[in-house]
Enzyme design. Structure first.
Site, PDB file in Angstrom:
ATOM      1  CB  THR A   1      12.431  -9.775 -11.555  1.00 59.02           C
ATOM      2  OG1 THR A   1      13.372  -9.565 -12.606  1.00 59.02           O
ATOM      3  CG2 THR A   1      11.843 -11.176 -11.672  1.00 59.02           C
TER       4      THR A   1
ATOM      5  CD  GLN B   1      -6.471  -1.144   7.701  1.00 57.80           C
ATOM      6  OE1 GLN B   1      -7.098  -2.177   7.925  1.00 57.80           O
ATOM      7  NE2 GLN B   1      -5.219  -0.981   8.102  1.00 57.80           N
TER       8      GLN B   1
ATOM      9  CG  ASN C   1      -4.927   3.505   9.506  1.00 62.24           C
ATOM     10  OD1 ASN C   1      -5.358   4.489   8.911  1.00 62.24           O
ATOM     11  ND2 ASN C   1      -3.826   3.558  10.221  1.00 62.24           N
TER      12      ASN C   1
ATOM     13  CB  SER D   1      -1.956  -3.382   1.266  1.00 67.45           C
ATOM     14  OG  SER D   1      -0.909  -4.109   1.848  1.00 67.45           O
ATOM     15  CB  ALA D   2      -1.488  -8.792  -0.643  1.00 67.06           C
ATOM     16  CG  HIS D   3       0.016  -6.721   4.847  1.00 65.86           C
ATOM     17  ND1 HIS D   3      -0.007  -6.376   6.176  1.00 65.86           N
ATOM     18  CD2 HIS D   3       0.338  -5.593   4.179  1.00 65.86           C
ATOM     19  CE1 HIS D   3       0.311  -5.087   6.304  1.00 65.86           C
ATOM     20  NE2 HIS D   3       0.517  -4.595   5.105  1.00 65.86           N
TER      21      HIS D   3
ATOM     22  N   GLY E   1       0.812  -1.211   0.000  1.00 66.39           N
ATOM     23  CA  GLY E   1       0.000   0.000   0.000  1.00 66.39           C
ATOM     24  C   GLY E   1       0.849   1.265   0.000  1.00 66.39           C
TER      25      GLY E   1
ATOM     26  CB  CYS F   1       1.046   1.409  10.284  1.00 65.57           C
ATOM     27  SG  CYS F   1       0.227   0.617   8.916  1.00 65.57           S
TER      28      CYS F   1
HETATM   29  N1  PLP Z   1      -2.724   2.793   4.035  1.00 71.15           N
HETATM   30  C1  PLP Z   1      -3.410   2.401   5.125  1.00 71.15           C
HETATM   31  C2  PLP Z   1      -4.749   2.994   5.415  1.00 71.15           C
HETATM   32  C3  PLP Z   1      -2.868   1.443   5.974  1.00 71.15           C
HETATM   33  O1  PLP Z   1      -3.535   1.065   7.059  1.00 71.15           O
HETATM   34  C4  PLP Z   1      -1.584   0.909   5.674  1.00 71.15           C
HETATM   35  C5  PLP Z   1      -0.945  -0.069   6.587  1.00 71.15           C
HETATM   36  O2  PLP Z   1      -1.403  -0.314   7.669  1.00 71.15           O
HETATM   37  C6  PLP Z   1      -0.934   1.337   4.520  1.00 71.15           C
HETATM   38  C7  PLP Z   1      -1.531   2.284   3.728  1.00 71.15           C
HETATM   39  C8  PLP Z   1       0.413   0.792   4.132  1.00 71.15           C
HETATM   40  O3  PLP Z   1       0.261  -0.438   3.480  1.00 71.15           O
HETATM   41  P1  PLP Z   1       1.523  -1.443   3.381  1.00 71.15           P
HETATM   42  O4  PLP Z   1       1.740  -1.981   4.744  1.00 71.15           O
HETATM   43  O5  PLP Z   1       1.081  -2.492   2.414  1.00 71.15           O
HETATM   44  O6  PLP Z   1       2.650  -0.648   2.857  1.00 71.15           O
END
Ligand code: PLP
Length: 388
Positions: free
Chosen positions: A239, A179, A151, A199-201, A71, A327
């Site tokens: 890659t 989110q 978030n 974001s995948a995770h 993200g 985060c």
């Molecule tokens: N944006 C938001 C609202 C998020 O909550 C987060 C991560 O918690 C991100 C961006 C960043 O994403 P990434 O961890 O994939 O870099």
């Protein structure tokens, strides 16, 4: 070891088994996706299958998905004065962002700090649309960035309304939707967004992979962050993270197929959690309780209880929760989100985030409530002791 309950899904979600299986298979593919031999073509096919799976989740064409390292990178790619829009000619002169954005957006991407304007939010935690409208009348062409779901609080932002205002003013709207997937539907067309970061995770895929999604091929990122071999249509060289991308695709597909059930599951647990918190600690404040919110996020403070104390007590009791935004885990800083909502610093300091997911259970919630009740009772005893 005692059982633990993981209640920090907004920090990251556990890997879905389907994503793990797809990744394990992808790790055994020997080729480079840019090679033209059979081995290379097999890896290319795996990436394109994942691209289609991700595109389906967000209701766009596969060609509108550019894979990134997450993200953060997707946001950095989007916040770019040189984005080209067919028929739109000029570049963007300024960036408007809401005060509650993730630091990856608040940093302003490639705009000069003097070209970035922060938009206020209401005490309910929603982007102030009147302030947005006013800011849009300023000089120069605006790029605007508004998140879909916060978030920390889970509060859903008025993105379609913002899109309408931004487009009327000749601007472009980027939405950080990191989110939201797996919790609410995220269809790029319905949002009215031009660019969307994911974001995948956060949805059960692996860490370290994400995507920038565009509304259509009318939008082109002319100045990539990574230049080199021309991968991802020249927008993101290097890659590809094949296993990561394949895991993202598998998780996205499950998210799409199970959204209704998984969202209902999370909503039910969230209600039990919040009813239980109110019963155990009537003085507690659940931020954004009256606003449209993600079904998985509860940010709560109990006056007098410090977030660090609560997070550590929970950890010792086998519960993973976080204080404010996790985060950048490890550091406890006052929440810029609650500050923007006008929450008093003393109360904001106590904000504990409990975030759920598809794998959360009623037992997890009961375990949290047991600990929360103890914390609330010991706070009450402390107070009586001081008063005596
Ligand atoms: N944006 C938001 C609202 C998020 O909550 C987060 C991560 O918690 C991100 C961006 C960043 O994403 P990434 O961890 O994939 O870099």
């Amino acid at each position: 070891m005692t059982e633990r309950a993981y209640l920090d899904w907004n920090a990251t979600a556990p890997l879905r088994p389907e994503a793990r299986a797809a990744m394990a298979a992808a790790l055994d593919l020997p080729g480079n996706p840019s090679s033209i031999h059979a081995e290379g073509r097999a890896v290319r096919a795996a990436i394109e299958r994942a691209r289609a799976q991700v595109a389906a989740l967000f209701a766009v064409e596969p060609a509108d998905v550019t894979f990134t390292s997450g993200g953060t990178e997707a946001n950095g790619l989007a916040l770019n004065p040189e984005i080209q829009v067919s028929g739109g000619g000029r570049s963007f002169d300024r960036l408007l962002v809401s005060a509650i954005e993730h630091p990856a957006v608040l940093g302003g991407g490639r705009f000069a700090p003097s070209a970035v304007e922060i938009l206020p939010v209401t005490p309910e935690g929603l982007l102030d649309l009147v302030a947005l409208q006013r800011a849009l009348t300023g000089p120069g062409r605006p790029l605007v960035s508004v998140m879909l779901a916060n978030n920390e609080t889970g509060i859903l932002q008025p993105v379609p309304e913002a899109a309408h205002l931004v487009h009327e003013a000749g601007g472009l709207l980027h939405v950080d939707a990191v989110q939201a997937p797996g919790r609410v539907a995220v269809e790029v067309g319905n949002l009215g967004a031009d660019l969307v970061s994911v974001s995948a995770h956060k949805l059960g895929g692996p860490k370290g992979v994400g995507a920038l999604i565009r509304r259509s091929d009318a939008i082109h990122i002319a100045t990539p962050l990574m230049r080199g071999g021309g991968q991802e249509r020249g927008i993101r060289a290097g890659t590809e993270n094949v296993a990561g991308i394949v895991g993202f695709g598998a998780a996205a597909e499950i998210c799409r197929l199970r959204l209704a059930d998984e969202a209902a599951h999370q909503r039910k647990l969230q209600k039990r959690l919040e009813d239980g918190i109110r019963a155990a600690s009537p003085g507690s404040v659940i931020f954004g309780a009256g606003a449209a919110r993600l079904p998985n996020t509860t940010l709560v403070a109990l006056p007098g209880l410090k977030a660090e104390t609560a997070v550590i007590a929970c950890d010792l009791a086998g519960l993973a929760v976080s204080s404010g935004s996790a985060c950048s885990s490890g550091k406890v800083e006052p929440s810029h989100v609650l500050a923007a909502m006008g929450v008093a610093p003393a109360l904001a300091q106590g904000a504990v985030r409990v975030s759920l997911g598809f794998g959360s259970s009623e037992a997890d919630i009961e375990m949290f409530l047991k600990t929360w009740k103890k914390l609330s009772e010991s706070l009450g005893r402390e107070r009586r002791g001081i008063a005596a």
